[in-house]
Design a protein around this motif. Structure first.
Motif, short mmCIF file in Angstrom:
data_model
loop_
_atom_site.label_atom_id
_atom_site.label_comp_id
_atom_site.label_asym_id
_atom_site.label_seq_id
_atom_site.Cartn_x
_atom_site.Cartn_y
_atom_site.Cartn_z
N MET A 200 39.51 39.42 24.45
CA MET A 200 38.40 38.47 24.57
C MET A 200 38.88 37.02 24.63
O MET A 200 38.06 36.10 24.71
N THR A 201 40.19 36.80 24.63
CA THR A 201 40.74 35.45 24.80
C THR A 201 41.45 35.29 26.14
O THR A 201 41.93 34.20 26.45
N LEU A 202 41.52 36.35 26.94
CA LEU A 202 42.35 36.33 28.14
C LEU A 202 41.90 35.31 29.18
O LEU A 202 42.72 34.79 29.94
N LEU A 203 40.61 35.03 29.23
CA LEU A 203 40.09 34.14 30.26
C LEU A 203 39.97 32.69 29.79
O LEU A 203 39.35 31.87 30.47
N ASP A 204 40.57 32.39 28.66
CA ASP A 204 40.56 31.01 28.16
C ASP A 204 41.87 30.27 28.41
O ASP A 204 41.94 29.06 28.22
N GLU A 205 42.92 31.00 28.83
CA GLU A 205 44.22 30.36 29.04
C GLU A 205 44.81 30.85 30.37
O GLU A 205 44.86 32.05 30.63
N GLY A 206 45.23 29.90 31.19
CA GLY A 206 45.81 30.23 32.48
C GLY A 206 45.61 29.10 33.46
O GLY A 206 45.18 28.00 33.10
N THR A 207 45.91 29.38 34.74
CA THR A 207 45.86 28.35 35.79
C THR A 207 44.75 28.65 36.79
O THR A 207 44.61 29.79 37.24
N LEU A 208 43.98 27.62 37.12
CA LEU A 208 42.92 27.70 38.13
C LEU A 208 43.46 27.16 39.45
O LEU A 208 44.05 26.08 39.48
N TYR A 209 43.27 27.92 40.54
CA TYR A 209 43.75 27.56 41.87
C TYR A 209 42.58 27.51 42.86
O TYR A 209 41.56 28.17 42.67
N VAL A 210 42.79 26.79 43.96
CA VAL A 210 41.86 26.81 45.09
C VAL A 210 42.66 27.13 46.34
O VAL A 210 43.86 26.82 46.43
N ALA A 211 42.01 27.75 47.32
CA ALA A 211 42.71 28.26 48.50
C ALA A 211 42.74 27.25 49.64
O ALA A 211 41.73 26.58 49.94
N LYS A 212 43.90 27.16 50.29
CA LYS A 212 44.04 26.43 51.54
C LYS A 212 44.58 27.40 52.58
O LYS A 212 45.65 27.97 52.40
N LEU A 213 43.82 27.59 53.66
CA LEU A 213 44.17 28.58 54.68
C LEU A 213 44.78 27.91 55.90
O LEU A 213 44.40 26.80 56.27
N THR A 214 45.70 28.64 56.53
CA THR A 214 46.35 28.18 57.74
C THR A 214 46.16 29.21 58.84
O THR A 214 46.52 30.37 58.64
#
Length: 698
Positions: free
Chosen positions: A416-430
């Motif tokens: 129940m703590t797994l989604l509180d720590e980590g990196t958020l990314y956004v996509a750039k497509l080519t």
């Protein structure tokens, strides 16, 4: 079939104005919130990460890796993944024999019937309706004697996302979890006056939003499901229920209010659309068009605050539902931070009716259509998310913590703590085709498919104890999480055609993104067509297929192709993974997606721009029948197909906003579903099964 396809509606997609008014606050008729000048990556020559460029590099990378070196920081295993065959090869096959396993049914023809239409040899039943009692003490539904207290114990309105979870200790039973996206007061209350709603009507609407948990029981000889009222796990979460903010934004000044000066506790959840199921047994729920519930943005004088509100589509004076008259938190002048407490992904533990649902701020704040998780090879959750707005973005979150197996209290507390720590990314497509070959018509480029590569651009990293680091110059980490759209603008993310539901395949690992439509694509002053969004004035949408390199969801590189380009198969701009188009069903406006046990992708539609009713479709994703798409059902007049669940012996769908047609009201219904003439139209959940008791589509 073709004769049933009339002129395309002038409204966005095929939606009625009534749907646009109550579901999203006329988002498609307002100004596009994304006014950033992001450059499409296909226009960039130097350093472009095209799929074929990576394929050409693969051999060099392999040799370098064997010698202990690296090329462009990309491992050999990542580069080899780019050689995975995509849609072009499928266009050369000649499918023979039976349809793909799981899709062996006679497709339903496009129609306008005011009913749920299913294939020959299949049965159906309504599992649960809006207003059906699920909690102890809740009365039976009476349209003329509604109350907020009754609604708080009854199944909510406009069911969307559905999840069916196991209940091992109770044979033949499962746990149904449902989102309740929004209310349409015109179809709920007799004599409703939109300019002057009563307090009772408003409080009923508050209670009709949110989430429902209800145990359902199957009939042994069929796939029929019925609700089990008053079960100990049954639960209603409404706009008056407590939710907890967790992660890097919890307690921050941007989410503090007069009622919650600590910034950690929120009343309610709004506009829950699609969602997902976690490997540890919880459900995720996306808060989508929350912007429409907040009033008086036009009175906000601070230019920074006004710009932030505008980027999220919050503008104008009074809200549609006038809730600000009855609760100050919906008035932005009186509570400027209340809107910042919505637009998150909610995590719910449906097996613990005493638990407090959590809004996971490390996953960013935007119009979440869905949140679909999977695990990396080393056990870390990755969550894929779409922001359902014209020209907005596609995201992923990679946890820094590993999933703990088992059902112990220690494992549950950890997970129940797994989604509180980590990196958020956004996509750039080519795109990997010359820009001149993408002319907005949908004509395939010379290489025979729309495809390319892409990069995940980091926005922020959440660490333990609420600490976080921003990767976006000029923004603090908390600003990145609360104003994620602006952060993605600054790093040059690719503008997409309304990325909605996202689903990783449990069989192939590929990720499928439903891009519903974008009628503004290519208009003057708006972004033009690109290889990932290849049609101007895009009415029908497409489905993108994404391959993480070497099946590593934590990679920052990916390959992509358009799996489907939707519309009438007679339209030359459509594409069905290379499958012969004369052998597929017409489809328009893909929305929710799910997988069946055989690896087929199932797609529900929202706003069919071909003039017939929305439906549910199954499509093969692998083998020589890849791209074969067949319509399984259609929904009644004015309705949208939502929340599909595909099991061995049953299909479950949420029939949302039936009868939501322009000019309709309680007094002038446009539909008689599900209970017949003289009865109130009611959003409902429907189960479909094979009449002979066999498995679906085999």
């Amino acid at each position: 079939m073709r004769e049933l396809l009339p002129m395309i509606a002038t409204h966005a997609g095929g939606r009625s104005a009534l749907t646009c008014r109550y579901r999203c606050g006329d988002a498609c008729f307002g100004e596009v919130p994304n006014t950033s000048g992001n450059e499409y990556a296909g226009d960039v020559i130097a350093g472009a990460l095209s799929r074929r460029a990576v394929m050409r590099t693969a051999a060099v990378v392999t040799v370098a890796a064997a010698a202990g070196g690296t090329v462009l920081g990309t491992g050999a295993s990542e580069a080899r993944a780019a050689t995975v065959p995509q849609g072009a090869a499928a266009g050369r096959h000649k499918p023979r024999g039976k349809a793909a396993r799981g899709l062996r049914f006679t497709p339903v023809a496009p129609n306008r019937a005011d009913q749920v239409t299913v294939p020959e040899g299949y049965g159906q039943n309504v599992v649960i309706r809006w207003g059906d009692p699920i909690l102890r003490g809740a009365p039976a539904f009476d349209p003329d004697r509604q109350s907020a207290q009754a609604q708080a114990g009854q199944f909510g309105y406009n069911n969307d996302f559905l999840s069916l979870l196991p209940l091992p200790r109770e044979r033949g039973r499962q746990v149904l979890v449902a989102n309740h996206e929004y209310t349409d007061e015109m179809l709920m209350f007799r004599g409703y006056d939109p300019a002057n709603p009563t307090r009772e009507q408003v409080e009923i609407a508050w209670a009709a939003h949110g989430l429902s948990v209800v145990v359902v029981e199957e009939q042994r000889r069929t796939g029929k499901l019925t609700a089990v009222p008053r079960h100990q796990l049954n639960r209603r979460l409404t706009l008056s229920s407590e939710f907890r903010l967790t992660g890097p934004v919890a307690g921050d000044r941007l989410v503090r209010t007069k009622a919650d000066p600590r910034g950690v506790s929120v009343l309610g959840t709004l506009n829950n659309c699609a969602g997902g199921e976690t490997p540890w047994g919880t459900t995720l729920h996306g808060e989508e068009n929350f912007n429409q519930y907040f009033a008086h943005a036009d009175r906000v004088t601070d230019p920074v605050a006004a710009a932030r509100l505008k980027r999220y589509g919050i503008s104008g004076g009074a809200s549609e539902r006038k809730w600000e008259r009855f609760d100050d938190r919906f008035d932005l002048v009186k509570e400027p931070n209340e809107a910042n407490r919505f637009g998150w992904v909610v995590e719910l533990d449906p097996y613990d009716p005493q638990s407090t649902p959590r809004k996971r701020t490390a996953l960013g704040r935007f119009k979440h259509e869905a949140a679909a998780p999977r695990l990396t090879r080393d056990g870390r959750p990755v969550v894929y998310m779409g922001d359902d707005e014209r020209f907005d973005y596609f995201y992923k979150f990679v946890s820094s913590k590993r999933h703990m197996r088992g059902n112990s209290r220690i494992a549950h507390a950890h997970n129940m703590t797994l989604l509180d720590e980590g990196t958020l990314y956004v996509a750039k497509l080519t795109g990997d085709s010359p820009v001149r070959q993408i002319d907005g018509s949908g004509t395939l480029p010379a290489d025979g498919e729309f495809d390319g590569g892409g990069a995940w651009i980091p926005l922020a990293t959440a660490k333990s104890h609420g600490r976080a680091v921003s990767h976006v110059p000029g923004m603090t980490a908390q600003e990145v999480y609360v104003f994620t759209r602006q952060a993605a603008d600054l790093v040059g993310a690719t503008k997409m055609d309304r990325p909605e539901d996202v689903e990783p395949s449990p069989h192939s690992g590929k990720v499928y993104v439903a891009l519903t439509n974008n009628s503004d694509r290519g208009k003057p002053g708006k972004a033009g067509a690109d290889e990932a969004n290849p049609r101007s004035l895009n009415k029908h949408g497409q489905v993108l297929e994404l391959t993480e390199f070497w099946d590593r969801p934590d990679s920052t590189r990916f390959a992509w192709s358009l799996f489907l380009v939707a519309g009438d198969p007679d339209d030359p701009s459509t594409y069905f993974a290379g499958f012969p188009k004369e052998r597929v069903s017409p489809i328009s406006c893909p929305d929710n997606v799910a997988f069946d046990p055989h690896g087929n992708l199932w797609i529900s539609t929202d706003g069919n721009a071909l003039g017939t009713h929305d439906g549910l479709f199954g499509v093969a994703t692998r083998g020589e029948r890849r791209g074969e798409l067949k319509q399984f059902l259609t929904v009644p007049t004015g309705a949208e197909t939502c929340g599909p669940v595909i099991q061995d012996r049953r299909v479950l769908v949420a029939v949302q906003h039936p009868g939501e047609v322009d000019g309709a009201s309680v007094e002038k219904p446009a539909s008689t579903w599900p209970d017949g003439p003289g009865r109130l139209v009611r959003p409902s959940v429907v189960a479909v099964w094979r009449a002979d008791g066999g498995d679906i589509g085999v």
